[in-house]
Design an enzyme around this catalytic site. Structure first.
Site, PDB file in Angstrom:
ATOM      1  N   ASP A 185     123.947  60.834 -11.354  1.00 57.10           N
ATOM      2  CA  ASP A 185     124.215  61.112 -12.769  1.00 57.10           C
ATOM      3  C   ASP A 185     125.608  60.772 -13.273  1.00 57.10           C
ATOM      4  O   ASP A 185     125.777  60.266 -14.360  1.00 57.10           O
ATOM      5  CB  ASP A 185     123.974  62.610 -13.038  1.00 57.10           C
ATOM      6  CG  ASP A 185     122.599  63.059 -12.601  1.00 57.10           C
ATOM      7  OD1 ASP A 185     121.922  62.321 -11.868  1.00 57.10           O
ATOM      8  OD2 ASP A 185     122.199  64.162 -12.995  1.00 57.10           O
ATOM      9  N   GLU A 417     125.013  70.742  -1.200  1.00 54.75           N
ATOM     10  CA  GLU A 417     124.490  69.695  -2.080  1.00 54.75           C
ATOM     11  C   GLU A 417     125.171  68.352  -1.782  1.00 54.75           C
ATOM     12  O   GLU A 417     124.536  67.308  -1.776  1.00 54.75           O
ATOM     13  CB  GLU A 417     124.724  70.111  -3.537  1.00 54.75           C
ATOM     14  CG  GLU A 417     124.141  69.144  -4.556  1.00 54.75           C
ATOM     15  CD  GLU A 417     124.387  69.593  -5.995  1.00 54.75           C
ATOM     16  OE1 GLU A 417     125.137  70.584  -6.197  1.00 54.75           O
ATOM     17  OE2 GLU A 417     123.846  68.956  -6.909  1.00 54.75           O
TER      18      GLU A 417
HETATM   19  C1  2M8 Z   1     121.563  66.581 -10.370  1.00 56.08           C
HETATM   20  O1  2M8 Z   1     121.140  66.363 -11.709  1.00 56.08           O
HETATM   21  C2  2M8 Z   1     120.862  67.411 -12.659  1.00 56.08           C
HETATM   22  C3  2M8 Z   1     120.285  66.735 -13.904  1.00 56.08           C
HETATM   23  O2  2M8 Z   1     119.068  66.128 -13.559  1.00 56.08           O
HETATM   24  C4  2M8 Z   1     122.079  68.226 -13.077  1.00 56.08           C
HETATM   25  O3  2M8 Z   1     123.215  67.894 -12.720  1.00 56.08           O
HETATM   26  O4  2M8 Z   1     121.877  69.222 -13.785  1.00 56.08           O
HETATM   27  C5  2M8 Z   1     121.544  65.201  -9.682  1.00 56.08           C
HETATM   28  O5  2M8 Z   1     122.222  65.241  -8.456  1.00 56.08           O
HETATM   29  C6  2M8 Z   1     120.104  64.720  -9.493  1.00 56.08           C
HETATM   30  O6  2M8 Z   1     120.063  63.540  -8.735  1.00 56.08           O
HETATM   31  C7  2M8 Z   1     119.245  65.789  -8.818  1.00 56.08           C
HETATM   32  O7  2M8 Z   1     117.918  65.377  -8.815  1.00 56.08           O
HETATM   33  C8  2M8 Z   1     119.370  67.141  -9.526  1.00 56.08           C
HETATM   34  C9  2M8 Z   1     118.681  68.279  -8.741  1.00 56.08           C
HETATM   35  O8  2M8 Z   1     119.059  68.242  -7.402  1.00 56.08           O
HETATM   36  O9  2M8 Z   1     120.743  67.514  -9.682  1.00 56.08           O
END
Ligand code: 2M8
Length: 458
Positions: A185, A417
């Site tokens: 992102d 994470e």
């Molecule tokens: C992260 O993305 C979300 C938005 O989709 C966020 O930051 O709120 C990213 O690392 C994405 O790749 C991942 O799928 C998600 C959930 O782990 O978190």
């Protein structure tokens, strides 16, 4: 029954690896919500699309039925237009637990999610067909055969959506319309295209953010970028989620999304064969995409693939882990594959050197930020893709280094994470599902079913 003789007994797994395996299984169990697994309870309390595909790979080792439930649940939220939404919201979770929550994505168009299902309106990298095939290969038998038969039409419609609504014909590649669609992102690859998006309502959006309650602001995107993300959501939503690519402010050809789609088209071809459908269209698409990626996204100067902004035509000057993922493609030109391996082991990513795992961004870049979300840290998801790609490229030696590094990072910092690739510090959310799931897939040796130990939790 004929006795099997002559097979040597399996060597006992080292106690440290056993313990890691147990911790990973415990995390999967803790984050399971009955029909899907949350990425991590507080920061991401819903079902995420590409997370679910990775989570299924972990469940495949311990409880394959859950892998199928996870993938079926996600595909059950498919929109009438074929798109697979990046979040499926859990109605039992408070509306304001995550931003942007279900309310922010409404109203949904008629071609949206099935009645009663709440989702976002953007997508994520299409890892799903490859994950489904991997689950089936690991667990051959009637249950997997039936699951593939059930899921194939939905997977095919998901790919059709990308191939029709998101294709930029000039390049023969598919576009993403929001940085969140890349899964990477906050990557520096999006900085220039994102600068064209005004940062409006910064204070208002900052007040809605929930991520900073669970993770340090030094490790997350800035408020200005969040305001841009939110504006992109509102504009796409207000346009009825129609993919009028020329009118959308953010429209980028991402090497990871295209490489994953080509790779998953190859997997879909094999699934089609298994279920008695026509595999040819999927194979043709995999080949066409591989050609398009090579022709339009290769950056000789950087020795890797790069994102191209559709509006300006400019190839972005950022060397990121996404640019290494075309290693997944069996049809990749040998010279380009060798160049990718040199970049991976060279100063930018230092695999086998002083970096642990494959960092998300070029270690020599002046704007490298080792602690911040997708701007330097090592992630399990992208490391798993590179690890898989190295197997395809026949570089098992380097694949083993990636796996050993991920194991070392988790042993030192837990199932975080993401990780600082130099110090090994754990960052972002804790008890992270895809870190656990992919660790189970990367741990060498045997796939020991430990569930008997956890039977009371079922
Ligand atoms: C992260 O993305 C979300 C938005 O989709 C966020 O930051 O709120 C990213 O690392 C994405 O790749 C991942 O799928 C998600 C959930 O782990 O978190």
């Amino acid at each position: 029954m004929t006795a099997v003789v002559g097979l040597p007994p399996r060597p006992a797994e080292a106690p440290a690896a056993q313990e890691l395996r147990r911790t990973a299984v415990r995390t999967l169990l803790r984050n399971w919500r009955g029909r899907s697994t949350v990425p991590t309870a507080s920061l991401y309390p819903h079902q995420w699309s590409w997370d679910s595909a990775f989570n299924a790979l972990g469940w495949a080792h311990v409880a394959p039925r859950r892998a199928w439930i996870e993938l079926s649940g996600l595909l059950g939220a498919q929109w009438a237009d074929g798109r697979l939404p990046h979040i499926v919201f859990d109605p039992a979770v408070a509306e304001d637990a995550y931003f942007p929550g279900a309310w922010y994505w409404r109203p949904m168009p008629a071609a949206g999610p099935p009645p009663g299902v709440s989702t976002s309106g953007i997508v994520q990298p299409p890892v799903h067909a490859a994950a489904a095939l991997a689950v089936a290969r690991r667990n051959p038998g009637p249950e997997s055969d039936a699951a593939l038969r059930r899921l194939y039409p939905r997977l095919a419609r998901w790919h059709d959506y990308l191939w029709t609504r998101r294709v930029v014909s000039q390049y023969g590649l598919v576009a993403i319309v929001h940085p969140w669609e890349s899964g990477l992102d906050n990557s520096p690859a999006w900085d220039a295209p994102l600068r064209a998006v005004p940062a409006v309502d910064v204070a208002e959006v900052a007040g809605l953010r929930r991520d900073l309650r669970h993770a340090s602001s030094a490790h997350r995107p800035t408020d200005e970028d969040y305001a841009r993300y939110a504006l992109l959501v509102r504009e796409y939503r207000d346009g009825g989620y129609l993919d009028r690519l020329g009118d959308l402010r953010f429209c980028v050809l991402d090497p990871l999304t295209n490489a994953v789609l080509a790779w998953a088209d190859g997997a879909l071809a094999e699934i089609a064969e298994r279920v008695g459908a026509d595999a040819r269209p999927h194979r043709d698409r995999a080949r066409l995409l591989t050609e398009g990626i090579q022709e339009h996204l290769w950056s000789p100067e950087h020795g890797c693939f790069a994102a191209r902004d559709v509006h300006t035509g400019v190839l972005q000057p950022a060397r990121t882990v996404g640019g290494l993922t075309p290693l997944l493609l069996p049809g990749l030109d040998a010279a380009l594959r060798d160049a990718l391996v040199s970049t991976l082991t060279g100063p930018a990513f230092r695999l086998g050197g002083d970096a642990r795992g494959v960092p998300s961004y070029d270690l020599t870049a002046p704007d490298l930020d080792l602690g911040r979300y997708w701007r330097g840290p090592t992630w399990a998801s992208t490391n798993w893709l590179v690890w898989t790609g190295l197997h395809t490229a026949g570089r098992l030696d380097l694949a083993d280094v990636v796996a050993a590094d991920m194991i070392e990072l988790v042993a030192g910092a837990g199932l975080r994470e993401y990780f600082d690739p130099i110090t090994g510090a754990g960052l972002g959310g804790a008890d992270f599902t895809w870190t656990a799931a992919l660790l189970l897939d990367m741990l060498p040796g045997h796939s020991v079913n430990l569930l008997s130990e956890f039977v009371d939790k079922w």
